[in-house]
Scaffold this motif. Structure first.
Motif, short mmCIF file in Angstrom:
data_model
loop_
_atom_site.label_atom_id
_atom_site.label_comp_id
_atom_site.label_asym_id
_atom_site.label_seq_id
_atom_site.Cartn_x
_atom_site.Cartn_y
_atom_site.Cartn_z
N GLN A 46 19.78 -0.58 78.55
CA GLN A 46 19.58 -2.19 78.62
C GLN A 46 20.68 -2.89 79.35
O GLN A 46 20.11 -3.59 79.37
CB GLN A 46 19.27 -2.19 76.53
CG GLN A 46 18.26 -2.05 76.24
CD GLN A 46 16.58 -0.81 77.46
OE1 GLN A 46 16.36 -2.27 78.11
NE2 GLN A 46 16.79 -0.08 77.40
N ALA B 11 9.69 10.06 81.92
CA ALA B 11 9.17 8.99 80.97
C ALA B 11 9.94 7.55 81.52
O ALA B 11 10.14 7.33 82.30
CB ALA B 11 9.65 8.83 79.62
N THR B 12 9.59 6.68 82.24
CA THR B 12 9.29 5.45 83.15
C THR B 12 8.85 4.04 82.53
O THR B 12 9.04 3.28 82.74
CB THR B 12 8.38 5.38 84.29
OG1 THR B 12 6.67 5.15 83.47
CG2 THR B 12 8.24 6.59 84.86
N ASP B 13 9.46 4.35 80.95
CA ASP B 13 10.27 3.19 79.70
C ASP B 13 10.69 2.94 80.00
O ASP B 13 11.59 1.86 79.08
CB ASP B 13 8.94 2.55 79.16
CG ASP B 13 9.39 4.00 78.36
OD1 ASP B 13 9.29 5.45 78.47
OD2 ASP B 13 8.30 4.12 76.86
N TRP B 14 11.91 3.48 80.54
CA TRP B 14 13.41 3.25 80.33
C TRP B 14 13.80 1.51 80.28
O TRP B 14 14.68 1.28 79.65
CB TRP B 14 14.59 4.04 80.86
CG TRP B 14 13.75 5.53 80.59
CD1 TRP B 14 13.52 6.27 81.67
CD2 TRP B 14 14.71 6.18 79.68
NE1 TRP B 14 13.25 7.67 81.24
CE2 TRP B 14 13.68 7.76 79.92
CE3 TRP B 14 15.02 6.17 78.66
CZ2 TRP B 14 13.63 8.76 79.30
CZ3 TRP B 14 15.51 7.24 77.21
CH2 TRP B 14 14.62 8.75 78.04
N HIS B 15 13.53 0.70 80.40
CA HIS B 15 13.83 0.15 81.22
C HIS B 15 12.45 -1.24 82.24
O HIS B 15 12.13 -0.27 82.72
CB HIS B 15 15.26 -0.09 82.09
CG HIS B 15 16.24 -0.81 82.28
ND1 HIS B 15 15.98 -2.05 83.50
CD2 HIS B 15 17.78 -1.71 82.20
CE1 HIS B 15 16.89 -3.01 83.54
NE2 HIS B 15 17.71 -2.99 82.70
N ALA B 16 13.18 -2.56 82.19
CA ALA B 16 11.98 -3.47 82.66
C ALA B 16 12.75 -3.18 84.37
O ALA B 16 11.48 -3.37 84.84
CB ALA B 16 12.68 -4.89 82.43
N HIS B 17 13.54 -2.62 84.65
CA HIS B 17 13.38 -2.25 86.15
C HIS B 17 13.19 -0.97 86.34
O HIS B 17 14.78 -0.59 86.16
CB HIS B 17 14.58 -2.32 87.05
CG HIS B 17 13.73 -4.66 87.68
ND1 HIS B 17 13.62 -5.18 87.50
CD2 HIS B 17 15.16 -5.58 86.68
CE1 HIS B 17 14.13 -6.39 87.38
NE2 HIS B 17 14.43 -6.87 87.06
N THR B 18 12.64 0.14 86.18
CA THR B 18 12.77 1.95 86.36
C THR B 18 11.50 1.43 87.53
O THR B 18 11.12 1.76 88.28
CB THR B 18 12.28 2.07 85.42
OG1 THR B 18 12.91 1.75 84.07
CG2 THR B 18 12.29 3.43 85.26
N TRP B 19 12.57 2.58 88.61
CA TRP B 19 11.43 3.71 89.33
C TRP B 19 11.97 5.11 89.63
O TRP B 19 12.70 5.36 88.84
CB TRP B 19 12.19 3.00 91.08
CG TRP B 19 11.91 1.18 91.45
CD1 TRP B 19 10.78 1.14 92.53
CD2 TRP B 19 12.49 0.21 91.27
NE1 TRP B 19 11.31 -0.12 92.73
CE2 TRP B 19 12.41 -0.70 91.87
CE3 TRP B 19 13.67 0.11 90.44
CZ2 TRP B 19 12.20 -1.53 91.61
CZ3 TRP B 19 14.08 -1.47 90.32
CH2 TRP B 19 12.99 -1.97 90.56
N THR B 20 10.58 5.63 90.48
CA THR B 20 10.37 7.35 89.90
C THR B 20 11.41 7.36 91.83
O THR B 20 10.53 6.76 92.47
CB THR B 20 9.53 7.61 89.86
OG1 THR B 20 8.95 7.18 88.80
CG2 THR B 20 9.56 9.08 89.72
#
Length: 348
Positions: A200, A212-221
């Protein structure tokens, strides 16, 4: 063949990524608490100024992780350097130079000896063409790089999320999508260098692969896409998967997560005999299988090229490069953040 990914160390890593708290790691929980206390104290000393940290004169981006082992930092760093060049920036790369023997700040070129500078910096120099400098003190490395290349206006620091002596303007944390944070425990009870809460405090999270892509408000794959398989002895010669099929094929990998490389080969339809070595393995000729063809990563190829010329005379070695692919939204966001930092520096 001396392999390093077996025995107790391999079992411990496997236990880190099993659901729950595997019995094999329970003895290490007190050590993990101690590790957490020591690292928290160290961070606190930097935060209150009792340990000195330094800001470089240009925007500095750290690409790191909070887990032990490979997560895809180097392919991401290469991608960012290439994209920043396209966007009109003049980037450079600073690295610790893990696996290299250099004791002082050392410039890296495409022809540098990986035994001196480390394998990843040589690969990054080859792939990007931007200035690269290694040093155990990343501040000293950054200052030396800027003195030698005053045109540079943004620095990418490959790894170093926990190197708090270097102040950073933007932090990018890479997570292996398949393995995530494992059992969520700190070293040595788990794979974490820092607790999950550290996510965070970074500016963005990059997930390597499906996860998972919910680690941070700004997440890219990020996806690592295989490129054309080439001969190490002659990069102009390539082989298709069909041409390699049906032959004895040994997969050799000395990277942070060899299993990912082996899985990529399997997904391509290649059947391989897998040989996993420690990250930054210093190969000898005895490490290479005596029969059949060998396929390896670009990072390993850098080291094999300097192995007493064997790679130039042994046409059994094939290399599978991978290229990072990300949504354009990352570079749009990152370029805006870099300009925001630059404008803030000028205003101050």
């Amino acid at each position: 063949m001396a392999q390093s990914e077996t025995g107790f160390a391999r079992q411990l890593v496997d236990a880190w990524y099993k659901p729950g708290l595997d019995g094999r790691v329970l003895l290490f929980v007190p050590l993990a608490w101690l590790y957490g206390a020591v690292t928290a104290l160290r961070r606190g000393l930097f935060r209150v100024g009792l340990k000195k940290s330094t800001h470089l004169p240009v925007p500095t981006i750290v690409i790191g992780n909070i887990t032990v082992g490979g997560s895809g930092k180097t392919p991401l760093t290469i991608y960012l350097a290439q994209q920043l060049l396209v966007a009109g920036f003049k980037p450079a790369i600073v690295s610790r130079g893990y696996g290299g023997s250099a004791q002082t700040v050392t410039p890296v070129t495409a022809a540098s000896d990986p035994a001196v500078t480390g394998d990843e910096p040589v690969l990054m120099a080859q792939a990007t063409g931007v200035p690269v400098m290694v040093g155990r003190d990343r501040v000293a490395a950054g200052l030396a790089l800027l003195a030698a290349h005053p045109e540079v206006n943004v620095i990418l620091c490959d790894d170093g999320l926990q190197h708090y002596r270097l102040q950073r303007d933007i932090e990018l944390c890479v997570i292996d999508g398949a393995r995530g944070l494992g059992n969520g425990q700190l070293i040595p009870a788990g794979p974490l260098r820092e607790g999950k809460g550290r996510l965070q405090k970074v500016d963005a999270v990059i997930v390597n692969g499906v996860g998972a892509t919910d680690w941070h408000a700004h997440t890219w794959t990020m996806q690592l896409q295989p490129d054309a398989i080439y001969h190490l002895a002659d990069r102009t010669r390539t082989d298709s998967v069909a041409e390699l099929g049906g032959q004895t094929l040994h997969a050799v990998a000395g990277i942070g997560n060899p299993a990912r490389f082996f899985a990529t080969l399997s997904a391509l339809g290649l059947q391989t005999k897998n040989h996993a070595f420690a990250d930054h393995q210093r190969y000898t000729t005895a490490d290479l299988p005596a029969d059949g063809l060998i396929i390896t990563t670009e990072k390993d190829a850098v080291k094999l090229t300097s192995l007493s010329g064997i790679a130039l005379t042994d046409d059994r070695i094939r290399v599978l490069p991978v290229r990072a692919q990300l949504d354009d939204g990352l570079m749009t966001w990152l370029a805006a953040r870099i300009l925001e930092v630059s404008n803030g520096r000028q205003a101050a």
